[in-house]
Design a protein around this motif. Structure first.
Motif, PDB file in Angstrom:
ATOM      1  N   THR A  10       0.875  -1.187  -0.005  1.00 44.32           N
ATOM      2  CA  THR A  10       0.075   0.092  -0.043  1.00 44.32           C
ATOM      3  C   THR A  10       0.803   1.265  -0.151  1.00 44.32           C
ATOM      4  N   ASP A  82      -1.412  -4.978   0.197  1.00 44.54           N
ATOM      5  CA  ASP A  82      -2.767  -4.463  -0.480  1.00 44.54           C
ATOM      6  C   ASP A  82      -3.589  -5.703  -0.504  1.00 44.54           C
ATOM      7  N   ARG A  84      -6.174  -6.077  -2.264  1.00 42.10           N
ATOM      8  CA  ARG A  84      -6.780  -6.352  -3.438  1.00 42.10           C
ATOM      9  C   ARG A  84      -5.835  -7.311  -4.275  1.00 42.10           C
TER      10      ARG A  84
END
Length: 168
Positions: A10, A82, A84
């Protein structure tokens, strides 16, 4: 069998330190009995995990080995991963189901990756090796991988269904 771990962090400012950590992490992972190779790749292809680590493993039992359990994961980077992009998949060859090994790429080569519902890719002149997801997250039923030259990959930058990963 091929184990692939995909991720991203991130905080882009941490990329250099993360890359440095990853070199040592791959070396340590190769000390696990049953892990025969490890290599990391990076991509800038939109909507694909920025980082992909690819391992050759002998059997799924590697994942329950106590030593593997102790060293696996993202270590000090866990809080910056992250979600995702975090995916872990175990693949086997679609053709024979045994003995598939991860290719080792040189820096002049790229790894083309595509996720598909079946082992086929429309209008592609490239020769993909098709892998069937057999364990862990199973985020795709089939993954095609192809070792290509950077020149071959140049014409694919417009494709959203094929990621171009470069060895790190």
């Amino acid at each position: 069998m091929i184990f692939m771990s995909q991720s991203g962090i991130t905080d882009p400012a941490g990329e250099p330190a993360w890359r440095e950590w990853y070199v040592e992490h791959l070396r340590i992972m190769c000390t696990v009995e049953g892990i025969d190779s490890a290599q990391r790749f990076l991509t800038q292809t939109p909507n694909w995990s920025p980082s992909l680590a690819m391992y050759t493993i002998r059997a799924p039992e590697v994942f329950i080995d106590p030593y593997y359990q102790k060293i696996r994961g993202m270590g000090p980077w866990s809080a910056l991963i992250d979600k995702r992009y975090y995916k872990r998949n175990l693949f086997d060859s679609e053709t024979d189901g045994i003995g598939v090994a991860a290719p080792h790429l040189r820096h002049a080569e790229v790894l083309l990756v595509t996720d598909q519902p079946s082992p086929a890719l429309a209008d592609s002149a490239l020769s993909f090796m098709w892998l069937r997801a057999v364990g862990l997250d199973r985020t795709t039923p089939y993954r095609g991988i192809c070792v290509a030259s950077q020149l071959q990959a140049q014409g694919l930058s417009h494709r959203t269904d094929i990621a171009i990963y470069r060895p790190d």
